[in-house]
Design an enzyme around this catalytic site. Structure first.
Site, PDB file in Angstrom:
ATOM      1  N   ASP A  65      -5.463  90.460  25.815  1.00 57.13           N
ATOM      2  CA  ASP A  65      -4.738  91.032  25.260  1.00 57.13           C
ATOM      3  C   ASP A  65      -2.467  90.748  24.794  1.00 57.13           C
ATOM      4  O   ASP A  65      -2.299  91.523  26.023  1.00 57.13           O
ATOM      5  CB  ASP A  65      -5.175  92.292  25.365  1.00 57.13           C
ATOM      6  CG  ASP A  65      -4.052  93.977  24.519  1.00 57.13           C
ATOM      7  OD1 ASP A  65      -3.290  93.585  24.035  1.00 57.13           O
ATOM      8  OD2 ASP A  65      -4.176  94.667  24.952  1.00 57.13           O
ATOM      9  N   TYR A 161       5.720  94.021   8.319  1.00 56.37           N
ATOM     10  CA  TYR A 161       5.287  92.602   8.876  1.00 56.37           C
ATOM     11  C   TYR A 161       6.469  91.877   8.832  1.00 56.37           C
ATOM     12  O   TYR A 161       6.360  91.531   9.960  1.00 56.37           O
ATOM     13  CB  TYR A 161       3.861  93.193   7.909  1.00 56.37           C
ATOM     14  CG  TYR A 161       3.222  90.954   7.896  1.00 56.37           C
ATOM     15  CD1 TYR A 161       2.844  91.248   9.319  1.00 56.37           C
ATOM     16  CD2 TYR A 161       3.912  90.091   7.312  1.00 56.37           C
ATOM     17  CE1 TYR A 161       2.036  89.502  10.110  1.00 56.37           C
ATOM     18  CE2 TYR A 161       3.308  89.039   7.967  1.00 56.37           C
ATOM     19  CZ  TYR A 161       2.114  88.535   8.875  1.00 56.37           C
ATOM     20  OH  TYR A 161       1.806  87.527   9.423  1.00 56.37           O
ATOM     21  N   LYS A 165       7.719  89.749  11.677  1.00 57.76           N
ATOM     22  CA  LYS A 165       7.967  88.449  11.867  1.00 57.76           C
ATOM     23  C   LYS A 165       9.777  87.991  11.984  1.00 57.76           C
ATOM     24  O   LYS A 165      10.045  86.733  12.544  1.00 57.76           O
ATOM     25  CB  LYS A 165       7.244  87.343  10.606  1.00 57.76           C
ATOM     26  CG  LYS A 165       5.570  88.041  11.250  1.00 57.76           C
ATOM     27  CD  LYS A 165       5.200  86.778  12.637  1.00 57.76           C
ATOM     28  CE  LYS A 165       3.548  87.118  11.939  1.00 57.76           C
ATOM     29  NZ  LYS A 165       3.108  86.819  13.599  1.00 57.76           N
TER      30      LYS A 165
END
Length: 267
Positions: A65, A161, A165
Site C-alpha cells: 500500500d 487528478y 500529477k
C-alpha cells in the site's frame, strides 16, 4: 524498440498487478531485469508475477500500500533480500476519480493525493535510503515516476487528478536536485503518459460522458485522438518502453525531467 540491456538490475514496480504497471514490469524483465511487483491487489499481483516467472523471468510479488510508510519499508527490504539488490524504482501506482469542479468531494481529493502524491514521495524516500551510499543496496540507481499528460494540459473533469500529477512532476525535479547535490547517485525522472485504453483509461471516458462533456464513449475517445497529433491513443508498450529507456544507461546523463509519451497531445 532498440534492445536495451538491463541484465543484473533489480526493480520494484508499484501498481504492477495490471495495466501500464504490468506492462512496465514485463518490459523490464524482457530487458533482463529482475522485478518485484508491489500492489494492494494480492491475487492479481501474484498471478502477474507467476506469468512473468513462467516466461523465464525473475519476478516476485510483495503486498504494498503505497500510502503506508511501513509497507514501503517492508517492500524495499523484501526487494533487496529476494532479488539481491535494488537499483530501479518505478512509482506507477495511482488512482483517478473524475469530477467536475462544481461537484468535487474533499474525500476524493484526499484519496487521490494520498495515493498519487504521498505514495510517490514515500517511494522516493525509501528508494533513496536504500540506494544511496551506505544504504541496504548502496549502488545508486534510477527512479521513474509516472505522472500524466494531465499535468501539462487543462482537461475538464480531472482537476484533482491533474493537481496530483503536477505534484509528481515537481517532486521528481526536487528529488533529482537533492540526489545530485547530496551524492546519492540516483537519477530521478518522470513520464507523462497520454490516454491509454486500460480499465482506468476507459473509466475516464465513461465518466466524461456521465459528466455531460461528450455524447458517447466513442465521442470522448475521438476527442482525445483529435487532440493528439499522432492520431491515436497510447498503448501500454509505448509507456513501458519509455520507462525502460529512463532506467537504462542510455539515459545516464538524464535526471530531473518529465518525458511526454502522449503522441504530442501536451505540446
Amino acid at each position: 524498440m532498440t534492445k536495451i540491456d538491463l541484465t543484473g538490475r533489480k526493480a520494484l514496480v508499484t501498481g504492477a498487478a495490471r495495466g501500464i504497471g504490468a506492462a512496465i514490469a514485463k518490459a523490464l524483465t524482457d530487458a533482463g531485469a529482475s522485478v518485484m511487483i508491489g500492489d494492494v491487489l494480492t491475487d492479481l499481483g501474484q498471478e502477474t508475477a507467476q506469468t512473468l516467472t513462467s516466461g523465464g523471468a525473475t519476478a516476485r510479488f510483495v503486498k504494498l500500500d503505497v500510502t503506508s510508510d511501513s509497507d514501503w519499508e517492508a517492500a524495499v527490504a523484501a526487494t533487496v533480500k529476494e532479488l539481491g539488490s535494488f537499483d530501479l524504482l518505478v512509482n506507477n501506482a495511482g488512482i483517478e476519480i473524475t469530477s467536475l469542479v462544481i461537484d468535487v468531494k474533499a474525500e476524493d481529493l484526499r484519496r487521490m493525493f494520498d495515493v498519487n502524491a504521498v505514495g510517490t514521495l514515500l517511494g522516493i524516500k525509501h528508494a533513496f535510503r536504500a540506494m544511496k551510499p551506505g544504504g541496504a543496496a548502496g549502488k545508486g540507481g534510477s527512479i521513474v515516476n509516472i505522472a500524466s499528460v494531465a499535468a501539462t494540459i487543462a482537461f475538464p473533469a480531472i482537476a484533482g487528478y491533474s493537481a496530483t500529477k503536477s505534484a509528481v512532476d515537481r517532486m521528481t525535479r526536487i528529488a533529482a536536485n537533492e540526489s545530485g547535490k547530496l551524492g546519492y547517485g540516483v537519477r530521478v525522472n518522470c513520464v507523462y503518459p497520454g490516454l491509454v485504453p486500460t480499465e482506468m483509461g476507459m473509466k475516464l471516458a465513461n465518466d466524461i460522458v456521465a459528466a455531460g462533456l461528450a455524447p458517447s464513449v466513442e465521442a470522448a475517445v475521438g476527442d482525445v485522438i483529435g487532440q493528439t497529433p499522432l492520431g491515436r491513443l497510447g498503448e501500454v508498450g509505448d509507456m513501458a518502453d519509455a520507462v525502460v529507456f529512463l532506467c537504462s544507461d542510455a539515459a545516464r546523463f538524464i535526471t530531473g525531467i518529465g518525458l511526454p509519451v502522449d503522441g504530442g497531445m501536451g505540446m
